[in-house]
Write a protein that holds these residues in place. Structure first.
Motif, PDB file in Angstrom:
ATOM      1  N   ASP A   1      14.936   0.630  -0.378  1.00 54.57           N
ATOM      2  CA  ASP A   1      15.008  -0.907   0.462  1.00 54.57           C
ATOM      3  C   ASP A   1      13.761  -1.682   0.385  1.00 54.57           C
ATOM      4  N   ALA A   2      13.495  -2.933  -0.275  1.00 56.13           N
ATOM      5  CA  ALA A   2      12.079  -3.289  -0.236  1.00 56.13           C
ATOM      6  C   ALA A   2      11.301  -4.040   1.732  1.00 56.13           C
ATOM      7  N   THR A   3      12.574  -3.945   2.327  1.00 62.64           N
ATOM      8  CA  THR A   3      12.550  -4.679   3.342  1.00 62.64           C
ATOM      9  C   THR A   3      12.113  -3.518   4.490  1.00 62.64           C
ATOM     10  N   THR A   4      13.344  -2.095   4.212  1.00 59.95           N
ATOM     11  CA  THR A   4      12.478  -0.781   4.709  1.00 59.95           C
ATOM     12  C   THR A   4      11.176  -0.602   4.036  1.00 59.95           C
ATOM     13  N   VAL A   5      10.390  -0.666   3.106  1.00 62.61           N
ATOM     14  CA  VAL A   5       8.998  -0.698   3.295  1.00 62.61           C
ATOM     15  C   VAL A   5       8.145  -1.211   3.701  1.00 62.61           C
ATOM     16  N   ALA A   6       8.562  -2.949   3.769  1.00 64.54           N
ATOM     17  CA  ALA A   6       8.071  -3.691   4.761  1.00 64.54           C
ATOM     18  C   ALA A   6       7.811  -3.606   5.835  1.00 64.54           C
ATOM     19  N   ILE A   7       8.297  -3.428   6.467  1.00 65.03           N
ATOM     20  CA  ILE A   7       8.722  -2.911   7.837  1.00 65.03           C
ATOM     21  C   ILE A   7       7.993  -1.116   8.038  1.00 65.03           C
ATOM     22  N   ASN A   8       8.261  -0.145   7.344  1.00 71.34           N
ATOM     23  CA  ASN A   8       7.580   0.945   8.005  1.00 71.34           C
ATOM     24  C   ASN A   8       6.745   1.909   7.296  1.00 71.34           C
ATOM     25  N   GLY A   9       6.507   0.828   5.933  1.00 74.92           N
ATOM     26  CA  GLY A   9       5.128   1.552   5.098  1.00 74.92           C
ATOM     27  C   GLY A   9       3.513   1.431   6.177  1.00 74.92           C
ATOM     28  N   GLY A  10       3.041   1.936   6.031  1.00 68.31           N
ATOM     29  CA  GLY A  10       1.354   2.376   6.693  1.00 68.31           C
ATOM     30  C   GLY A  10       0.762   1.502   5.330  1.00 68.31           C
TER      31      GLY A  10
ATOM     32  N   ALA B   1       0.998  -0.952   0.425  1.00 71.63           N
ATOM     33  CA  ALA B   1       0.219   0.580   0.059  1.00 71.63           C
ATOM     34  C   ALA B   1       0.652   1.041   0.271  1.00 71.63           C
ATOM     35  N   TYR B   2       1.657   1.143  -0.016  1.00 72.79           N
ATOM     36  CA  TYR B   2       2.698   2.400   1.071  1.00 72.79           C
ATOM     37  C   TYR B   2       3.301   2.786  -0.875  1.00 72.79           C
ATOM     38  N   MET B   3       4.142   1.543  -1.369  1.00 73.62           N
ATOM     39  CA  MET B   3       4.348   1.922  -2.553  1.00 73.62           C
ATOM     40  C   MET B   3       3.764   2.197  -3.417  1.00 73.62           C
ATOM     41  N   GLY B   4       2.173   1.667  -3.292  1.00 72.17           N
ATOM     42  CA  GLY B   4       1.073   2.097  -4.609  1.00 72.17           C
ATOM     43  C   GLY B   4       1.326   3.716  -4.216  1.00 72.17           C
ATOM     44  N   LEU B   5       0.868   4.127  -2.842  1.00 75.12           N
ATOM     45  CA  LEU B   5       0.575   5.466  -3.131  1.00 75.12           C
ATOM     46  C   LEU B   5       1.735   6.036  -3.489  1.00 75.12           C
ATOM     47  N   GLN B   6       3.177   6.259  -3.478  1.00 76.46           N
ATOM     48  CA  GLN B   6       4.377   6.233  -3.854  1.00 76.46           C
ATOM     49  C   GLN B   6       4.437   7.108  -5.353  1.00 76.46           C
ATOM     50  N   VAL B   7       3.749   5.577  -6.585  1.00 73.50           N
ATOM     51  CA  VAL B   7       3.556   5.075  -7.968  1.00 73.50           C
ATOM     52  C   VAL B   7       2.740   6.484  -7.787  1.00 73.50           C
ATOM     53  N   LEU B   8       1.488   7.248  -7.022  1.00 75.21           N
ATOM     54  CA  LEU B   8       0.396   7.081  -7.172  1.00 75.21           C
ATOM     55  C   LEU B   8       1.495   8.545  -7.423  1.00 75.21           C
ATOM     56  N   GLU B   9       1.754   9.068  -6.382  1.00 78.22           N
ATOM     57  CA  GLU B   9       2.513  10.196  -6.270  1.00 78.22           C
ATOM     58  C   GLU B   9       3.358  11.179  -7.267  1.00 78.22           C
ATOM     59  N   ARG B  10       4.234   9.458  -7.542  1.00 73.70           N
ATOM     60  CA  ARG B  10       5.040  10.346  -9.026  1.00 73.70           C
ATOM     61  C   ARG B  10       4.440  10.427 -10.311  1.00 73.70           C
TER      62      ARG B  10
ATOM     63  N   GLU C   1      13.154  -0.373  -9.478  1.00 71.66           N
ATOM     64  CA  GLU C   1      12.627   0.860  -9.910  1.00 71.66           C
ATOM     65  C   GLU C   1      13.340   2.474  -9.010  1.00 71.66           C
ATOM     66  N   PHE C   2      12.621   2.267  -7.941  1.00 72.46           N
ATOM     67  CA  PHE C   2      12.376   3.838  -7.544  1.00 72.46           C
ATOM     68  C   PHE C   2      13.708   3.608  -6.377  1.00 72.46           C
ATOM     69  N   ASN C   3      14.718   2.420  -6.191  1.00 71.84           N
ATOM     70  CA  ASN C   3      15.503   2.591  -5.424  1.00 71.84           C
ATOM     71  C   ASN C   3      15.494   2.625  -4.234  1.00 71.84           C
TER      72      ASN C   3
END
Ligand code: ADP
Ligand code: MG
Length: 349
Positions: free
Chosen positions: A281-290, A179-188, A277-279
């Protein structure tokens, strides 16, 4: 995704407050036996008989919790309901009713509020909950939406945040970070659009991530699944602010520590590709993304066999003594203290 574009613009003032309330609420049906009176009186009346009533509420504000530039109103209505149902699920209870309160500025036509309510109605239908009331008022600028959800459970079924004990297993439903990465894509895409309004976004590689951001689901199925497996979690919380933040809540309230293993984190392949693609770290996203709205819970070691082959669940770590603290054990076997870097509406960036 939830399509429905209505090009008409009817001014809300044409209907007036009571006309609007009537228009928005006339099609809601009552499905739950516990709803004795829904919309239409000064208050709703409920009867949970021998069950305990569970209550939770959330307030969503335009510009703080959502951006209408890429959050369609129908999705917003759906999500506003889902985030509350998720909190009921996190108590191991069954959601039964919601109330919906809105404040709208005159910038919104009737059709916009209809879209919002189409999303609310869809969620109420999907999750079999009754819309039993709310409030409607005007706002100077933005849109505000507040949903209160009610649920029911036997007293013995309810799971709190404070029951985790050393040696128990830390388990999560579904996958994390999307969900967090989905938001990054939409914001881009929004930034690209601002520079070049003619550009057509190509979002094919991100469908799962965007769906997770725009149309999250509450894990109402987990309670049933766990019941069938004869498992009662010792503690539970839903993942709205990010895994590490939620783990720290469980640990703090249970007076325990934990070890979380990087190699165990459930991550969707689309998330891994997009992080590359966004450079990031997937672990950081999995742990901190909301905003994953998955459930995080602890179970006794004796229950491991019941869930180990179940695709809905992943064991991501174990509980330790409080003095050992809460750590992430990386693939390289280093031990990093967990920090609550989750999403925080009150934090200035
Ligand atoms: P009151 O003046 O007592 O606040 P209202 O006229 O605001 O009553 O509400 C009438 C009925 O419509 C109540 O049952 C209330 O819960 C319901 N209601 C009002 N606004 C909404 C809304 N936005 N969504 C769902 N129900 C609503
Ligand atoms: Mg009112």
């Amino acid at each position: 995704m939830l399509e429905n574009k209505n090009p008409q613009r009817t001014s809300i003032s044409q209907l007036g407050e009571f006309g609007l309330i009537d228009h928005l609420t006339k099609n809601f049906e009552i499905r739950q036996d516990s709803t004795l009176k829904g919309i239409g009186d000064d208050a709703a009346v409920l009867d949970f008989k021998d069950k305990k009533a569970i209550v939770t509420t959330d307030l969503l504000i335009e510009g703080i919790h959502f951006d209408l530039a890429f959050m369609p109103l129908k999705h917003l209505g759906y999500k506003a309901v889902v985030v509350n149902l998720s909190d009921i699920c996190a108590m191991n209870a069954k959601p039964t009713q919601i109330t919906v309160s809105i404040a709208i500025s005159n910038r919104f036509p009737l059709e916009a509020v209809e879209e919002l309510y189409a999303g609310i109605a869809l969620a109420a239908n999907q999750y079999n909950v009754d819309v039993i009331g709310g409030d409607t008022t005007s706002s100077q600028t933005g849109l505000l939406i507040s949903v209160t959800a009610l649920g029911q459970a036997d007293e013995s079924e309810i799971v709190y945040r404070n029951g985790a004990r050393p040696n128990e297993l830390l388990v999560v439903s579904g996958d994390l970070g999307s969900a967090y990465m989905g938001l990054q894509v939409l914001e881009r895409e929004k930034q690209v659009f601002l520079v070049n309004p003619q550009s057509q976004p190509d979002l094919d590689n991100y469908t799962y991530l965007i769906e997770r951001q725009l149309k999250p689901e509450a894990r109402t199925d987990i309670r049933t699944l766990l019941h069938a497996l004869e498992i009662k979690p010792t503690s539970m919380i839903d993942i709205s602010d990010g895994l590490s933040s939620e783990i720290l809540h469980l640990c703090k309230q249970s007076n325990v520590g934990c070890n979380l293993f990087e190699e165990k984190l459930p991550i969707d392949p689309q998330l891994i590709n997009t992080c590359e693609e966004f450079n990031i770290d997937a672990t950081t996203v999995a742990i901190n993304g909301g905003e994953d709205y998955e459930l995080l819970f602890t179970i006794g070691l004796g229950d491991f066999d019941k869930i180990k082959a179940n695709p809905n669940f992943t064991v991501i770590g174990h509980i330790t003594e409080e003095k050992e603290g809460a750590h992430l054990i990386t693939r390289a076997d280093t031990k990093i203290p967990l920090k609550a870097r989750g999403w925080n509406a009150l934090e200035s960036e």
